[in-house]
Design a protein around this motif. Structure first.
Motif, short mmCIF file in Angstrom:
data_model
loop_
_atom_site.label_atom_id
_atom_site.label_comp_id
_atom_site.label_asym_id
_atom_site.label_seq_id
_atom_site.Cartn_x
_atom_site.Cartn_y
_atom_site.Cartn_z
N GLN A 1 1.32 16.44 16.18
CA GLN A 1 1.19 15.64 14.95
C GLN A 1 2.51 14.97 14.61
OE1 GLN A 1 -0.02 18.70 15.39
NE2 GLN A 1 -2.00 18.95 14.36
N VAL B 1 3.17 10.87 14.34
CA VAL B 1 3.70 10.21 13.14
C VAL B 1 5.03 9.53 13.47
CG1 VAL B 1 4.54 10.53 10.79
CG2 VAL B 1 2.54 11.80 11.56
N THR C 1 0.86 4.57 4.28
CA THR C 1 -0.19 4.51 5.30
C THR C 1 0.42 3.88 6.54
OG1 THR C 1 -1.96 4.28 3.67
CG2 THR C 1 -2.43 3.54 5.91
N VAL D 1 -2.09 5.86 12.32
CA VAL D 1 -2.16 7.24 11.82
C VAL D 1 -2.97 7.31 10.54
CG1 VAL D 1 -0.81 9.14 10.83
CG2 VAL D 1 -0.03 8.03 12.92
N GLY D 2 -2.75 6.35 9.63
CA GLY D 2 -3.45 6.34 8.36
C GLY D 2 -2.60 6.91 7.25
N LEU E 1 -0.63 9.34 5.07
CA LEU E 1 0.02 10.58 5.53
C LEU E 1 -0.41 11.81 4.75
CD1 LEU E 1 3.65 9.39 6.34
CD2 LEU E 1 1.74 9.82 7.90
N TYR F 1 -3.56 12.99 6.30
CA TYR F 1 -3.24 13.35 7.68
C TYR F 1 -2.68 14.77 7.75
CZ TYR F 1 -0.89 13.19 12.25
OH TYR F 1 -0.47 13.48 13.54
N TRP F 2 -1.69 15.06 6.89
CA TRP F 2 -1.10 16.40 6.92
C TRP F 2 -2.02 17.43 6.27
CZ3 TRP F 2 2.16 17.52 10.34
CH2 TRP F 2 3.11 16.59 10.78
N ARG F 3 -2.83 17.01 5.32
CA ARG F 3 -3.77 17.95 4.72
C ARG F 3 -4.74 18.49 5.78
NH1 ARG F 3 -4.73 15.17 0.56
NH2 ARG F 3 -6.66 14.14 1.13
N ARG F 4 -5.20 17.61 6.66
CA ARG F 4 -6.09 18.06 7.73
C ARG F 4 -5.37 19.00 8.68
NH1 ARG F 4 -7.48 12.53 7.44
NH2 ARG F 4 -6.13 12.04 9.21
N ALA F 5 -4.11 18.70 8.97
CA ALA F 5 -3.35 19.52 9.91
C ALA F 5 -2.99 20.89 9.35
CB ALA F 5 -2.07 18.77 10.33
N ALA G 1 -0.53 16.89 0.14
CA ALA G 1 -0.61 17.20 1.56
C ALA G 1 -1.05 18.64 1.81
CB ALA G 1 0.75 16.96 2.23
#
Length: 274
Positions: free
Chosen positions: A34, A38, A134, A138-139, A141, A144-148, A173
């Motif tokens: 990830q 980024v 954004t 990646v979209g 952030l 993005y980090w919340r999903r990770a 996040a």
């Protein structure tokens, strides 16, 4: 206990003779893919003519964006030296006795739009990448980090007292579901700062970062000196010692009180200044 901090907007570049970042050396090395995604997207976006617009910054920080263009070749230094500003001036994470530095590296996590999380001692380059941007490819952030971070990181925090000094963009996040597990629930303490003026409390925004930094310094010194704070009750009992450390570091304003309110895993620690 875990203390969650935001990064600083301003960064101090590492000395040119320092080696570049090694992703495998950062906390939570399983986030390397990830971070690489980024970082590559940030590097590409920063080379575009509209880079400042993409990153939501002005010409004043153009030099920071310029460094993004060669992110992976930039020299790296401990995060507590890269991050600057009033919060980090108050926290003093790069100074103090060895036991305090070791405690900080074990118990503090710094949120980052680029790295997800870093420890104070993790070596990173100076960069410009707010959490609320954004990045093409990646979209946004925050999501993005919340999903990770959502599941694995939350499980790692179970049973912890988490003192959250982050700002809103970085809270988006990752925020725990404090009732995920009744037996190992997370106690989340968010830190609020108010000023007492003519008997009335007003929320402090300008100097709130400084006070959160001073609280962090006090918690680091207490923890490094052997004081155990595992739950909100311990935090209440530790307040006299924490107050003494904060007051030793103050200039004009002073800390006139603090209170802990809440329950069921969600708490607010209000620092009252005057």
């Amino acid at each position: 206990m875990r203390i969650l901090l935001p990064p600083s907007e301003g960064k101090t570049p590492a000395s040119p003779d320092r080696a570049p970042i090694r992703l495998e050396s950062l906390v939570y090395p399983h986030l390397a893919d990830q971070r690489l995604a980024v970082g590559d997207a940030l590097q590409a976006a920063s080379r575009r003519p509209d880079a400042l617009t993409i990153l939501g910054v002005g010409q004043r920080v153009a030099a920071d964006v310029e460094r993004n263009r060669t992110l992976w070749q930039q020299p790296a230094a401990p995060a507590h030296d890269i991050y600057t500003g009033v919060l980090y001036a108050g926290a003093q994470l790069g100074s103090g006795r060895a036991r305090h530095l070791a405690w900080a590296d074990k118990h503090i996590l710094i949120a980052s739009g680029l790295w997800g999380w870093v420890r104070p001692g993790d070596c990173i380059p100076a960069y410009r990448c707010p959490m609320n941007v954004t990045l093409p490819g990646v979209g946004p952030l925050g999501p993005y980090w919340r999903r990770a971070l959502k599941n694995a990181f939350t499980r790692q925090m179970e049973g912890e007292l988490v003192v959250d000094c982050r700002s809103g963009a970085y809270q988006k996040a990752w925020m725990p579901n404090v009732r995920v597990c009744q037996e190992h629930a997370i106690d989340l303490v968010q830190v609020k700062v108010v000023r007492l003026t003519s008997g009335r409390e007003k929320v402090v925004s300008h100097n709130a970062k400084q006070w959160r930094g001073l609280l962090t310094q006090a918690l680091v010194r207490a923890g490094g000196d052997g004081l155990t704070i595992n739950d909100p009750g311990d935090l209440v009992e530790a307040q006299p010692q924490l107050f003494a450390t904060i007051c030793d570091s103050l200039g004009g304003e002073h800390l006139s009180g603090a209170r802990l309110e809440g329950g069921d895993g969600r708490w607010t620690l209000t620092l009252v200044t005057a």
